[in-house]
Design a protein around this motif. Structure first.
Motif, short mmCIF file in Angstrom:
data_model
loop_
_atom_site.label_atom_id
_atom_site.label_comp_id
_atom_site.label_asym_id
_atom_site.label_seq_id
_atom_site.Cartn_x
_atom_site.Cartn_y
_atom_site.Cartn_z
N HIS A 83 2.77 -21.55 -21.11
CA HIS A 83 4.21 -21.44 -20.90
C HIS A 83 4.56 -20.67 -19.63
O HIS A 83 5.55 -19.95 -19.58
N LYS A 84 3.75 -20.82 -18.60
CA LYS A 84 3.97 -20.10 -17.34
C LYS A 84 5.36 -20.42 -16.80
O LYS A 84 5.78 -21.56 -16.79
N ASN A 85 6.06 -19.38 -16.38
CA ASN A 85 7.40 -19.48 -15.79
C ASN A 85 8.47 -19.93 -16.79
O ASN A 85 9.56 -20.31 -16.38
N HIS A 86 8.15 -19.94 -18.07
CA HIS A 86 9.12 -20.35 -19.09
C HIS A 86 9.08 -19.39 -20.27
O HIS A 86 9.18 -19.81 -21.41
N THR A 87 8.93 -18.10 -20.01
CA THR A 87 8.71 -17.16 -21.11
C THR A 87 9.70 -16.01 -21.07
O THR A 87 9.88 -15.38 -20.03
N LYS A 88 10.30 -15.74 -22.22
CA LYS A 88 11.09 -14.53 -22.41
C LYS A 88 10.61 -13.92 -23.72
O LYS A 88 10.59 -14.58 -24.76
N ILE A 89 10.18 -12.69 -23.65
CA ILE A 89 9.64 -12.00 -24.83
C ILE A 89 10.69 -11.04 -25.35
O ILE A 89 11.16 -10.17 -24.62
N PHE A 90 11.03 -11.20 -26.62
CA PHE A 90 11.99 -10.32 -27.28
C PHE A 90 11.23 -9.36 -28.17
O PHE A 90 10.45 -9.79 -29.02
N ASN A 91 11.44 -8.08 -27.99
CA ASN A 91 10.87 -7.09 -28.90
C ASN A 91 11.95 -6.80 -29.94
O ASN A 91 12.99 -6.24 -29.64
N LEU A 92 11.68 -7.20 -31.18
CA LEU A 92 12.64 -7.04 -32.27
C LEU A 92 12.39 -5.79 -33.09
O LEU A 92 13.11 -5.52 -34.04
N CYS A 93 11.37 -5.02 -32.73
CA CYS A 93 10.97 -3.85 -33.51
C CYS A 93 11.95 -2.69 -33.32
O CYS A 93 12.31 -2.35 -32.19
N LEU A 94 12.31 -2.07 -34.41
CA LEU A 94 13.16 -0.88 -34.39
C LEU A 94 12.31 0.39 -34.34
O LEU A 94 12.70 1.40 -33.77
N GLU A 95 11.12 0.32 -34.94
CA GLU A 95 10.25 1.49 -35.06
C GLU A 95 9.83 2.02 -33.69
O GLU A 95 9.43 1.25 -32.82
N SER A 96 9.89 3.33 -33.54
CA SER A 96 9.59 3.95 -32.24
C SER A 96 8.15 3.73 -31.79
O SER A 96 7.87 3.71 -30.59
N ASN A 97 7.22 3.54 -32.72
CA ASN A 97 5.82 3.32 -32.34
C ASN A 97 5.56 1.85 -31.97
O ASN A 97 4.44 1.49 -31.66
N ARG A 98 6.58 1.04 -31.98
CA ARG A 98 6.46 -0.37 -31.63
C ARG A 98 7.29 -0.72 -30.40
O ARG A 98 7.70 -1.84 -30.21
#
Length: 126
Positions: A83-98
């Protein structure tokens, strides 16, 4: 036998990238239980295609956690390969260690966003 299955080089991936899959991912498959994993000649990752353009996956770990979680480096290699040049990563974690340093993914050319909400809960629609 390994060379016969994997060939020498494909798309810039060296033989040694896939070599440790069998040993390292045994523990990961045990942790996943009966859940489906993304598996091909190069990757064995705890992720699923929700649609052709959306993938759900667990937290991309580093250090010792990579023994039983998706390794951050493997996640980066996967997205660079497929998926080169077509990627958006969402971090959905609320926990501070994540909370991870988004620049790790941004320097690879991926867009990132953080939309935190509690684990095992649906997000609020705004």
């Amino acid at each position: 036998m390994y060379k016969k299955l994997m060939g020498n080089k494909r798309d810039g991936f060296e033989e040694d990238h896939a070599k440790p899959l069998a040993k390292a991912n045994c523990l990961k498959r045990k942790v996943s239980l009966a859940k489906k994993r993304y598996q091909d000649a190069y990757f064995d990752l705890d992720m699923s295609y929700i649609t052709k353009r959306i993938i759900g996956m667990g937290f991309p770990a580093s250090g010792c956690e990579t023994m039983y979680r998706n390794g951050r480096d493997d996640v980066i290699k996967f997205f660079n390969k497929y998926h080169k040049n077509h990627t958006k990563i969402f971090n959905l974690c609320l926990e501070s260690n994540r909370i991870y340093d988004e620049q790790i993914f941004q320097k690879e050319g991926f867009k990132t966003a953080r939309v935190p909400f509690p684990d095992h809960n649906p997000s609020r629609i705004r």
